[in-house]
Design a protein around this motif. Structure first.
Motif, short mmCIF file in Angstrom:
data_model
loop_
_atom_site.label_atom_id
_atom_site.label_comp_id
_atom_site.label_asym_id
_atom_site.label_seq_id
_atom_site.Cartn_x
_atom_site.Cartn_y
_atom_site.Cartn_z
N ALA A 1 34.71 72.79 85.70
CA ALA A 1 33.99 73.50 84.64
C ALA A 1 34.93 74.28 83.74
O ALA A 1 34.72 74.34 82.52
CB ALA A 1 32.95 74.44 85.25
N ASP A 2 35.97 74.89 84.31
CA ASP A 2 36.92 75.65 83.49
C ASP A 2 37.69 74.72 82.56
O ASP A 2 37.89 75.03 81.38
CB ASP A 2 37.91 76.41 84.39
N LEU A 3 38.13 73.59 83.08
CA LEU A 3 38.87 72.64 82.24
C LEU A 3 37.96 72.07 81.15
O LEU A 3 38.36 71.99 79.98
CB LEU A 3 39.44 71.52 83.09
N ALA A 4 36.73 71.72 81.50
CA ALA A 4 35.80 71.19 80.51
C ALA A 4 35.54 72.21 79.41
O ALA A 4 35.46 71.86 78.22
CB ALA A 4 34.49 70.80 81.19
N SER A 5 35.42 73.49 79.77
CA SER A 5 35.20 74.55 78.80
C SER A 5 36.37 74.67 77.84
O SER A 5 36.20 74.79 76.62
CB SER A 5 34.96 75.87 79.51
N ALA A 6 37.60 74.63 78.37
CA ALA A 6 38.79 74.76 77.53
C ALA A 6 38.94 73.57 76.59
O ALA A 6 39.30 73.73 75.42
CB ALA A 6 40.03 74.89 78.41
N LEU A 7 38.63 72.38 77.08
CA LEU A 7 38.75 71.19 76.24
C LEU A 7 37.74 71.19 75.10
O LEU A 7 38.02 70.68 74.02
CB LEU A 7 38.57 69.93 77.10
N SER A 8 36.58 71.77 75.33
CA SER A 8 35.52 71.73 74.33
C SER A 8 35.50 72.94 73.41
O SER A 8 34.67 73.02 72.50
CB SER A 8 34.16 71.60 75.02
N ASP A 9 36.43 73.88 73.61
CA ASP A 9 36.43 75.14 72.86
C ASP A 9 37.13 74.99 71.51
O ASP A 9 38.25 75.46 71.31
CB ASP A 9 37.10 76.23 73.68
N GLY A 10 36.48 74.29 70.59
CA GLY A 10 37.03 74.20 69.24
C GLY A 10 37.59 72.84 68.92
O GLY A 10 37.64 71.94 69.76
N HIS A 11 38.08 72.71 67.68
CA HIS A 11 38.64 71.44 67.20
C HIS A 11 40.05 71.67 66.65
O HIS A 11 40.53 70.89 65.82
CB HIS A 11 37.74 70.84 66.13
N ASP A 12 40.69 72.73 67.12
CA ASP A 12 42.04 73.04 66.67
C ASP A 12 43.03 72.83 67.82
O ASP A 12 42.64 72.56 68.95
CB ASP A 12 42.13 74.48 66.16
N ARG A 13 44.30 72.93 67.52
CA ARG A 13 45.33 72.86 68.55
C ARG A 13 45.32 74.20 69.29
O ARG A 13 45.40 75.26 68.67
CB ARG A 13 46.69 72.59 67.89
N ARG A 14 45.25 74.18 70.61
CA ARG A 14 45.04 75.39 71.37
C ARG A 14 45.69 75.28 72.75
O ARG A 14 46.04 74.18 73.19
CB ARG A 14 43.54 75.68 71.51
N PHE A 15 45.82 76.43 73.42
CA PHE A 15 46.46 76.41 74.73
C PHE A 15 45.87 77.49 75.63
O PHE A 15 45.25 78.45 75.16
CB PHE A 15 47.98 76.59 74.61
N VAL A 16 46.09 77.31 76.93
CA VAL A 16 45.70 78.30 77.92
C VAL A 16 46.97 78.85 78.56
O VAL A 16 47.79 78.08 79.08
CB VAL A 16 44.79 77.68 79.01
N ALA A 17 47.14 80.16 78.50
CA ALA A 17 48.29 80.81 79.14
C ALA A 17 48.01 80.98 80.63
O ALA A 17 46.86 81.06 81.05
CB ALA A 17 48.56 82.16 78.49
N ASP A 18 49.08 81.06 81.40
CA ASP A 18 48.91 81.29 82.83
C ASP A 18 48.53 82.74 83.10
O ASP A 18 48.42 83.56 82.17
CB ASP A 18 50.17 80.88 83.61
N ALA A 19 48.31 83.08 84.37
CA ALA A 19 47.84 84.42 84.73
C ALA A 19 48.83 85.49 84.32
O ALA A 19 48.44 86.62 83.99
CB ALA A 19 47.58 84.49 86.23
N ALA A 20 50.11 85.17 84.29
CA ALA A 20 51.14 86.13 83.89
C ALA A 20 51.20 86.32 82.39
O ALA A 20 51.77 87.29 81.89
CB ALA A 20 52.51 85.69 84.41
N GLY A 21 50.63 85.38 81.65
CA GLY A 21 50.60 85.47 80.20
C GLY A 21 51.83 84.93 79.51
O GLY A 21 51.91 84.96 78.27
N THR A 22 52.78 84.40 80.27
CA THR A 22 54.02 83.91 79.67
C THR A 22 54.13 82.39 79.64
O THR A 22 54.77 81.82 78.77
CB THR A 22 55.24 84.47 80.42
#
Length: 204
Positions: A113-134
């Motif tokens: 569900a988390d991956l599906a949400s990230a993939l569907s969140d918009g139509h732009d180039r985007r990324f998910v940072a790790d828990a450390a934020g780096t």
């Protein structure tokens, strides 16, 4: 049948000499853990509708890791450089109507569900940072755009500087990458997939 919307690249390497900060057992035991991380991440990713998973790596070397998983293996043509390997894999799959994403394999907690949400969140180039934020655990390039991966130390800042939008949603299971023993302990507390749970049992 759901139309194919995303090609998801997951780079997987021989784990015997990697994750030196993961202080669990010897090289062989670390390799087993990394294989379990990959199997859990791939299994969760493969369940996202409209997504085809492509592992980037050495098909012969990964035969045991990928046994029973319905994925396509693309050759690692990066000559030792991850970003080059990902770019070349993306070029192989390029299609005007197909978005391409990269997911790292060291995500044993990943929830579909988390991956599906990230993939569907918009139509732009985007990324998910790790828990450390780096670091970066997921990079998404919409159909018709260039992937432009910038994985490595400080990749979150590098992806942001390249114009990619950081996703701010919680997406907890998609941020818990495992590089160290502390990371693994945090992942086990959160809840890992069946392969990691079995492999990690009794090792911490």
């Amino acid at each position: 049948m759901t139309a194919l919307e995303y090609a998801l690249l997951i780079p997987v390497k021989d784990g015997r000499t990697a994750k030196s900060r993961l202080g669990v057992g010897d090289d062989g035991e670390r390799a087993q853990l990394m294989a379990a991380f990959a199997r859990d991440a791939i299994s969760a990713a493969a369940a996202v509708p409209g997504t085809a998973v492509h592992v980037v790596g050495d098909e012969a070397a990964l035969a045991e890791v990928l046994d029973g998983l319905e994925v396509t293996v693309l050759p690692d043509e990066g000559e030792g450089q991850l970003n080059r390997a990902l770019s070349r894999a993306a070029e192989r799959l390029a299609r005007p109507d197909l978005a391409i994403a990269v997911l790292l394999a060291d995500l044993p907690c990943l929830r579909t569900a988390d991956l599906a949400s990230a993939l569907s969140d918009g139509h732009d180039r985007r990324f998910v940072a790790d828990a450390a934020g780096t670091g970066t655990t997921l990079l998404v390039a919409p159909a018709g755009s260039t992937l432009d991966p910038r994985f490595g130390p400080g990749s979150a800042a590098a992806h942001r500087q390249s114009g990619a939008r950081p996703l701010d949603a919680e997406l907890a299971s998609l941020r818990l990458d495992v590089d160290t023993t502390d990371d693994l302990e945090a992942a086990l507390r959160f809840g890992v997939g069946v392969h990691t749970a079995k492999t990690a049992s009794g090792r911490l």
